[in-house]
Structure formats: structure tokens, C-alpha cells
Design an enzyme around this catalytic site. Structure first.
Site, PDB file in Angstrom:
ATOM      1  N   ILE A  17     -25.897  23.611 -13.884  1.00  0.00           N
ATOM      2  CA  ILE A  17     -25.232  22.325 -13.619  1.00  0.00           C
ATOM      3  C   ILE A  17     -26.118  21.435 -12.757  1.00  0.00           C
ATOM      4  O   ILE A  17     -26.307  20.245 -13.043  1.00  0.00           O
ATOM      5  CB  ILE A  17     -23.846  22.545 -12.977  1.00  0.00           C
ATOM      6  CG1 ILE A  17     -22.952  23.351 -13.936  1.00  0.00           C
ATOM      7  CG2 ILE A  17     -23.181  21.195 -12.630  1.00  0.00           C
ATOM      8  CD1 ILE A  17     -21.581  23.706 -13.412  1.00  0.00           C
ATOM      9  N   ASP A  36     -33.136  24.831  -4.054  1.00  0.00           N
ATOM     10  CA  ASP A  36     -32.655  26.030  -4.763  1.00  0.00           C
ATOM     11  C   ASP A  36     -33.402  27.244  -4.198  1.00  0.00           C
ATOM     12  O   ASP A  36     -34.586  27.139  -3.890  1.00  0.00           O
ATOM     13  CB  ASP A  36     -32.959  25.895  -6.264  1.00  0.00           C
ATOM     14  CG  ASP A  36     -32.019  26.718  -7.122  1.00  0.00           C
ATOM     15  OD1 ASP A  36     -31.290  26.137  -7.940  1.00  0.00           O
ATOM     16  OD2 ASP A  36     -32.000  27.968  -6.963  1.00  0.00           O
ATOM     17  N   SER A 125     -13.834  25.176  -8.423  1.00  0.00           N
ATOM     18  CA  SER A 125     -13.596  25.874  -9.688  1.00  0.00           C
ATOM     19  C   SER A 125     -12.111  26.010  -9.971  1.00  0.00           C
ATOM     20  O   SER A 125     -11.286  26.185  -9.061  1.00  0.00           O
ATOM     21  CB  SER A 125     -14.207  27.267  -9.570  1.00  0.00           C
ATOM     22  OG  SER A 125     -13.649  28.121 -10.515  1.00  0.00           O
ATOM     23  N   SER A 126     -11.786  26.018 -11.253  1.00  0.00           N
ATOM     24  CA  SER A 126     -10.403  26.230 -11.680  1.00  0.00           C
ATOM     25  C   SER A 126      -9.918  27.622 -11.301  1.00  0.00           C
ATOM     26  O   SER A 126      -8.716  27.888 -11.345  1.00  0.00           O
ATOM     27  CB  SER A 126     -10.309  26.057 -13.184  1.00  0.00           C
ATOM     28  OG  SER A 126     -11.243  26.911 -13.800  1.00  0.00           O
ATOM     29  N   TYR A 149     -14.358  35.440  -6.028  1.00  0.00           N
ATOM     30  CA  TYR A 149     -14.999  34.164  -6.342  1.00  0.00           C
ATOM     31  C   TYR A 149     -14.009  33.003  -6.149  1.00  0.00           C
ATOM     32  O   TYR A 149     -14.313  32.001  -5.496  1.00  0.00           O
ATOM     33  CB  TYR A 149     -15.502  34.200  -7.795  1.00  0.00           C
ATOM     34  CG  TYR A 149     -16.016  32.884  -8.294  1.00  0.00           C
ATOM     35  CD1 TYR A 149     -17.312  32.473  -8.013  1.00  0.00           C
ATOM     36  CD2 TYR A 149     -15.201  32.035  -9.046  1.00  0.00           C
ATOM     37  CE1 TYR A 149     -17.786  31.256  -8.455  1.00  0.00           C
ATOM     38  CE2 TYR A 149     -15.671  30.815  -9.499  1.00  0.00           C
ATOM     39  CZ  TYR A 149     -16.961  30.431  -9.208  1.00  0.00           C
ATOM     40  OH  TYR A 149     -17.415  29.221  -9.649  1.00  0.00           O
ATOM     41  N   LYS A 153     -14.147  29.821  -3.404  1.00  0.00           N
ATOM     42  CA  LYS A 153     -14.136  28.396  -3.753  1.00  0.00           C
ATOM     43  C   LYS A 153     -12.962  27.676  -3.063  1.00  0.00           C
ATOM     44  O   LYS A 153     -13.093  26.524  -2.645  1.00  0.00           O
ATOM     45  CB  LYS A 153     -14.060  28.225  -5.278  1.00  0.00           C
ATOM     46  CG  LYS A 153     -15.356  28.590  -5.989  1.00  0.00           C
ATOM     47  CD  LYS A 153     -16.434  27.541  -5.750  1.00  0.00           C
ATOM     48  CE  LYS A 153     -17.757  27.880  -6.387  1.00  0.00           C
ATOM     49  NZ  LYS A 153     -18.784  26.848  -6.229  1.00  0.00           N
ATOM     50  N   VAL A 192     -19.174  32.829 -21.393  1.00  0.00           N
ATOM     51  CA  VAL A 192     -18.979  33.502 -22.684  1.00  0.00           C
ATOM     52  C   VAL A 192     -19.702  32.788 -23.825  1.00  0.00           C
ATOM     53  O   VAL A 192     -20.240  33.433 -24.733  1.00  0.00           O
ATOM     54  CB  VAL A 192     -17.462  33.670 -22.977  1.00  0.00           C
ATOM     55  CG1 VAL A 192     -16.743  32.326 -23.089  1.00  0.00           C
ATOM     56  CG2 VAL A 192     -17.234  34.495 -24.209  1.00  0.00           C
ATOM     57  N   ARG A 216      -9.187  29.126 -22.377  1.00  0.00           N
ATOM     58  CA  ARG A 216      -9.989  28.396 -21.389  1.00  0.00           C
ATOM     59  C   ARG A 216     -10.133  26.950 -21.853  1.00  0.00           C
ATOM     60  O   ARG A 216     -10.120  26.668 -23.046  1.00  0.00           O
ATOM     61  CB  ARG A 216     -11.394  29.012 -21.255  1.00  0.00           C
ATOM     62  CG  ARG A 216     -11.445  30.417 -20.675  1.00  0.00           C
ATOM     63  CD  ARG A 216     -11.112  30.432 -19.199  1.00  0.00           C
ATOM     64  NE  ARG A 216     -11.251  31.751 -18.580  1.00  0.00           N
ATOM     65  CZ  ARG A 216     -10.311  32.692 -18.592  1.00  0.00           C
ATOM     66  NH1 ARG A 216      -9.164  32.482 -19.204  1.00  0.00           N
ATOM     67  NH2 ARG A 216     -10.508  33.848 -17.968  1.00  0.00           N
ATOM     68  N   ARG A 275     -11.233  42.207 -18.557  1.00  0.00           N
ATOM     69  CA  ARG A 275     -12.174  42.235 -17.434  1.00  0.00           C
ATOM     70  C   ARG A 275     -11.424  42.060 -16.117  1.00  0.00           C
ATOM     71  O   ARG A 275     -10.622  41.136 -15.992  1.00  0.00           O
ATOM     72  CB  ARG A 275     -13.150  41.079 -17.634  1.00  0.00           C
ATOM     73  CG  ARG A 275     -14.537  41.331 -17.199  1.00  0.00           C
ATOM     74  CD  ARG A 275     -15.450  40.204 -17.607  1.00  0.00           C
ATOM     75  NE  ARG A 275     -14.996  38.897 -17.162  1.00  0.00           N
ATOM     76  CZ  ARG A 275     -15.679  37.769 -17.339  1.00  0.00           C
ATOM     77  NH1 ARG A 275     -16.837  37.801 -17.958  1.00  0.00           N
ATOM     78  NH2 ARG A 275     -15.225  36.636 -16.908  1.00  0.00           N
TER      79      ARG A 275
HETATM   80  C1  UD2 Z   1     -15.819  30.610 -15.452  1.00  0.00           C
HETATM   81  C2  UD2 Z   1     -17.040  30.327 -14.604  1.00  0.00           C
HETATM   82  C3  UD2 Z   1     -16.723  30.467 -13.174  1.00  0.00           C
HETATM   83  C4  UD2 Z   1     -15.490  29.709 -12.790  1.00  0.00           C
HETATM   84  C5  UD2 Z   1     -14.365  29.973 -13.779  1.00  0.00           C
HETATM   85  C6  UD2 Z   1     -13.202  29.048 -13.600  1.00  0.00           C
HETATM   86  C7  UD2 Z   1     -18.995  31.054 -15.837  1.00  0.00           C
HETATM   87  C8  UD2 Z   1     -20.033  32.108 -15.931  1.00  0.00           C
HETATM   88  N1  UD2 Z   1     -18.080  31.289 -14.902  1.00  0.00           N
HETATM   89  O1  UD2 Z   1     -15.371  31.945 -15.287  1.00  0.00           O
HETATM   90  O2  UD2 Z   1     -17.837  30.026 -12.415  1.00  0.00           O
HETATM   91  O3  UD2 Z   1     -15.764  28.367 -12.638  1.00  0.00           O
HETATM   92  O4  UD2 Z   1     -14.787  29.768 -15.096  1.00  0.00           O
HETATM   93  O5  UD2 Z   1     -12.112  29.599 -14.258  1.00  0.00           O
HETATM   94  O6  UD2 Z   1     -18.989  30.065 -16.527  1.00  0.00           O
HETATM   95  N2  UD2 Z   1     -15.383  37.009 -22.268  1.00  0.00           N
HETATM   96  C9  UD2 Z   1     -15.353  37.737 -23.422  1.00  0.00           C
HETATM   97  N3  UD2 Z   1     -16.531  38.230 -23.921  1.00  0.00           N
HETATM   98  C10 UD2 Z   1     -17.722  38.045 -23.292  1.00  0.00           C
HETATM   99  C11 UD2 Z   1     -17.739  37.295 -22.084  1.00  0.00           C
HETATM  100  C12 UD2 Z   1     -16.539  36.794 -21.595  1.00  0.00           C
HETATM  101  O7  UD2 Z   1     -14.296  37.960 -24.009  1.00  0.00           O
HETATM  102  O8  UD2 Z   1     -18.741  38.532 -23.812  1.00  0.00           O
HETATM  103  C13 UD2 Z   1     -14.127  36.423 -21.787  1.00  0.00           C
HETATM  104  C14 UD2 Z   1     -13.799  36.735 -20.351  1.00  0.00           C
HETATM  105  O9  UD2 Z   1     -13.181  37.973 -20.218  1.00  0.00           O
HETATM  106  C15 UD2 Z   1     -12.890  35.559 -20.006  1.00  0.00           C
HETATM  107  C16 UD2 Z   1     -13.422  34.417 -20.872  1.00  0.00           C
HETATM  108  O10 UD2 Z   1     -14.237  35.024 -21.863  1.00  0.00           O
HETATM  109  O11 UD2 Z   1     -11.564  35.842 -20.377  1.00  0.00           O
HETATM  110  C17 UD2 Z   1     -14.250  33.440 -20.107  1.00  0.00           C
HETATM  111  O12 UD2 Z   1     -15.198  34.151 -19.345  1.00  0.00           O
HETATM  112  P1  UD2 Z   1     -16.440  33.460 -18.630  1.00  0.00           P
HETATM  113  O13 UD2 Z   1     -17.187  34.532 -17.934  1.00  0.00           O
HETATM  114  O14 UD2 Z   1     -17.158  32.609 -19.601  1.00  0.00           O
HETATM  115  O15 UD2 Z   1     -15.772  32.461 -17.620  1.00  0.00           O
HETATM  116  P2  UD2 Z   1     -14.664  32.679 -16.479  1.00  0.00           P
HETATM  117  O16 UD2 Z   1     -13.443  31.986 -16.957  1.00  0.00           O
HETATM  118  O17 UD2 Z   1     -14.551  34.085 -16.035  1.00  0.00           O
END
Ligand code: UD2
Length: 323
Positions: A17, A36, A125-126, A149, A153, A192, A216, A275
Site C-alpha cells: 500500500i 521502511d 483495518s476492518s 492483529y 489496530k 488470498v 470479504r 483459519r
Molecule cells: C485482511 C488483511 C489484514 C486486515 C484484514 C481486515 C491481508 C493479508 N490481510 O485479512 O491486514 O486488514 O483483511 O479484515 O490482506 N483464505 C483462503 N485461502 C487462502 C488464503 C486465505 O481461503 O489460501 C481465506 C482466509 O481464511 C480468509 C479470507 O480468505 O477467510 C481472506 O483472508 P486474507 O488473508 O486475504 O485476509 P484477512 O481477511 O484475513
């Protein structure tokens, strides 16, 4: 505040970002210092910025107060993107997450106050909402984060507001909802969409944690950058604003959309355990950001995905058909 000719600091400038924001700030004529520690950030993300005479890069850590005091002299506005960014990694290492996010942010606020910075815009973050059932998420709803996390935030948001109240520092927190797009890394701890793109390129099936019915509100990076510019330019502070696309999608539907777009309908979805620390649904009500800073996302998920995939294939010389 007009950003042209302003002195701006971007923390986490070499990250996904931060680097996109840095490029845009330079494009509109700001003088940018990028900071950074290069733990997650990559210097290649700043390839273009480093060619610009209005950009300076400093390698350093937001937990180092002397470094910050030095960097912050003459800075008008700070975009604070540096963070420990992964939900699952925060479950494994809660202390490290707290140290970077909470201690680092408090350090930055203290340094900014001492150096008379005008405004700080914070990447929240949400995840602060946690798993509360009400959708879409509105800023004044209860915040009940379920991951370290999310807790970190939320603590930073509270510090932003306290520094606004107590010291008159202008602060604003933007709650990002699942940002994606160019420069997002394909690592086990990235988002993801980046992970799935990496698997698609290698012709690997997609892994879904849980039943795939979690949802999401995936938000394209360009809209997030735009929200930051508006947050800086409007005379508003002491606020917390959702920044999302305002259109949620389930992981199952996202997988189908991506497999269609990349012409890889032969790949399968492999379901595995949910997860830890994951929330079920996330969907932004963006009416407050619309009202207060005029935020209006321009990319829907399909458009954003297409843009991102095209960028990726060009950048890494990948031969993938994009429908
Ligand atoms: C994202 C952000 C985090 C935060 C959050 C807000 C990233 C890395 N993290 O976390 O910083 O802002 O949003 O809610 O962008 N999943 C799968 N398969 C995979 C990987 C993930 O099913 O191979 C699922 C995971 O279990 C989750 C969803 O995809 O239900 C989104 O996961 P994520 O890691 O992209 O993002 P999130 O929501 O944990």
C-alpha cells in the site's frame, strides 16, 4: 490541505500500500520521504519513485524514536502504512505484532507531536470489528476484534483519537477492507487474491480455509490510495472512516470469478480447516467516508482483479490468458 509541494512522510513506503501511495503522491507533486525497515517491504516497489528527485528513501524502524525525530523535521503530513500486517502471523506472534503496530504507532505519534506535524492518516483495518453479526459494518458499531492483529489496530485508532483530543494533532484513521492489487506479494501471509494468483500461474488447485461461505469486501488499491488523498485534502480530523468497495463476495464466488477470468476452470477448490483468528463476514458501509471526504470507489472486484492480473503478467512476464 493541498498536497502539491507539501512535505509528506509515508511509513511502510516499500510495502504494497505504501509504495502505491508514494507513487501517486509524487505524481501530484508532493515532496515525499519514504521510510521502511524492509522486513516486509521490497525496494523494487520503489523502482519508479527512486528515479524522482522529489523522493528520498530512508531505511529505518518506526520503533526508533531518534530516527523518527530526525526524519520528521519539516514534515507536514504523515501517511502511516508501516505495520505488522498478517492476521494469522499475529496469532503466532502476538507480542511482535503489538510491538510493531502499537509501540511503533505510539512512537510515531509522539515524534509527530514534538515536531509539529500537522496531520497523520493511519492505516487501520476492518479487523477491529471482529465477528459481530451486524452487516454492513458501520464505524460506530461495537469493536470486538478476535485476533491480536485486530486488537493492535484498535489500540492504534484509540491513540490517534487521544492525540487529537489531548494534543490537538490532526489524526484520521481509515479502516481498510481487504485491499488487493499490484505489488501485493504472493507469500503464505499475503492476501488470498495474491496467493491464489500465484497458485493459478503454477496450475495448482486453490485452497479454501473453511467452507468458503465467509465473505470479504475486497477493495482495489487505487481506491484506497484515492481515499488517503481525500483524507489529507479535506479539513477533517479526529474521525474514523471505513474504506471499502461496499460490495462483499464469498470466497467461493471469488474463486469462481478468478478461475473464469484466468480461464482455469479445470482447477479445483480444496477445502480445509478454518483459519484461527478469521472473521466470517466483512462488508463496509462507506456512507460516512462518502459524506465526510467524498470517497467513491471506482473499481468493482472484477475490474480490479483484471487490472491486477494484467499488471502482474506484464511485470513478471507470465503468460496467462485474462478473459
Ligand atoms: C485482511 C488483511 C489484514 C486486515 C484484514 C481486515 C491481508 C493479508 N490481510 O485479512 O491486514 O486488514 O483483511 O479484515 O490482506 N483464505 C483462503 N485461502 C487462502 C488464503 C486465505 O481461503 O489460501 C481465506 C482466509 O481464511 C480468509 C479470507 O480468505 O477467510 C481472506 O483472508 P486474507 O488473508 O486475504 O485476509 P484477512 O481477511 O484475513
Amino acid at each position: 490541505m493541498k498536497l502539491k509541494d507539501k512535505n509528506v512522510l509515508v511509513t511502510g513506503a516499500a510495502g504494497f500500500i505504501g509504495s502505491n501511495l508514494t507513487d501517486k503522491l509524487l505524481e501530484i507533486g508532493a515532496e515525499v520521504i519514504g521510510l521502511d525497515n524492509l522486513f516486509n517491504g521490497r525496494i523494487e516497489n520503489l523502482e519508479e519513485a527512486l528515479k524522482n528527485k522529489n523522493f528520498q528513501f530512508h531505511k529505518g524502524d518506526i520503533r526508533d524514536i531518534n530516527f523518527l525525530l530526525d526524519i520528521l523535521k519539516d514534515i507536514d503530513i504523515v501517511f502511516h502504512e508501516a505495520a505488522f500486517t498478517s492476521v494469522p502471523q499475529s496469532v503466532k506472534m502476538p507480542e511482535s505484532c503489538n510491538d510493531v503496530n502499537v509501540n511503533g504507532t505510539l512512537n510515531l505519534l509522539n515524534a509527530a507531536r514534538k515536531k509539529d506535524v500537522e496531520k497523520i492518516i493511519f492505516a487501520s483495518s476492518s479487523s477491529v470489528y471482529g465477528d459481530t453479526p451486524t452487516l454492513p459494518k458501520k464505524e460506530d458499531m461495537p469493536r470486538l476484534p478476535i485476533s491480536p492483529y485486530g486488537v493492535s489496530k484498535l489500540a492504534c485508532e484509540a491513540y490517534m483519537q487521544a492525540f487529537h483530543q489531548v494534543y490537538g494533532l490532526k489524526t484520521l484513521s481509515l479502516r481498510y477492507f481487504n485491499v488487493f492489487g499490484p505489488r501485493q506479494k504472493d507469500s503464505p501471509y499475503s492476501g488470498v487474491i495474491a496467493i491464489w494468483l500465484g497458485r493459478i500461474i503454477n496450475n495448482e488447485d486453490l485452497i479454501i480455509f473453511g467452507d468458503g461461505e465467509q465473505s470479504r469486501d475486497f477493495t482495489y488499491i487505487k481506491d484506497v490510495v484515492q481515499a488517503n488523498l481525500m483524507a489529507a485534502e479535506y479539513d477533517v480530523s479526529g474521525e474514523i472512516l471505513n474504506v471499502g468497495a461496499g460490495s462483499p463476495i464469498t470466497l467461493n464466488d471469488l474463486a469462481k470469478l478468478i478461475l473464469n477470468l484466468t480461464d482455469k476452470k479445470n482447477l479445483k477448490l480444496i477445502y480445509t480447516d478454518p483459519r484461527p483468528g478469521d472473521i466470517l463476514h466483512s462488508y463496509a458501509d462507506i456512507s460516512k467516508a462518502k459524506k465526510i471526504i467524498g470517497f467513491q470507489p471506482e473499481y468493482d472486484q472484477e475490474q480490479g482483479l483484471r487490472d491486477y492480473f494484467i499488471w502482474y503478467c506484464k511485470k513478471y512476464n507470465v503468460n496467462l490468458k485474462i478473459n
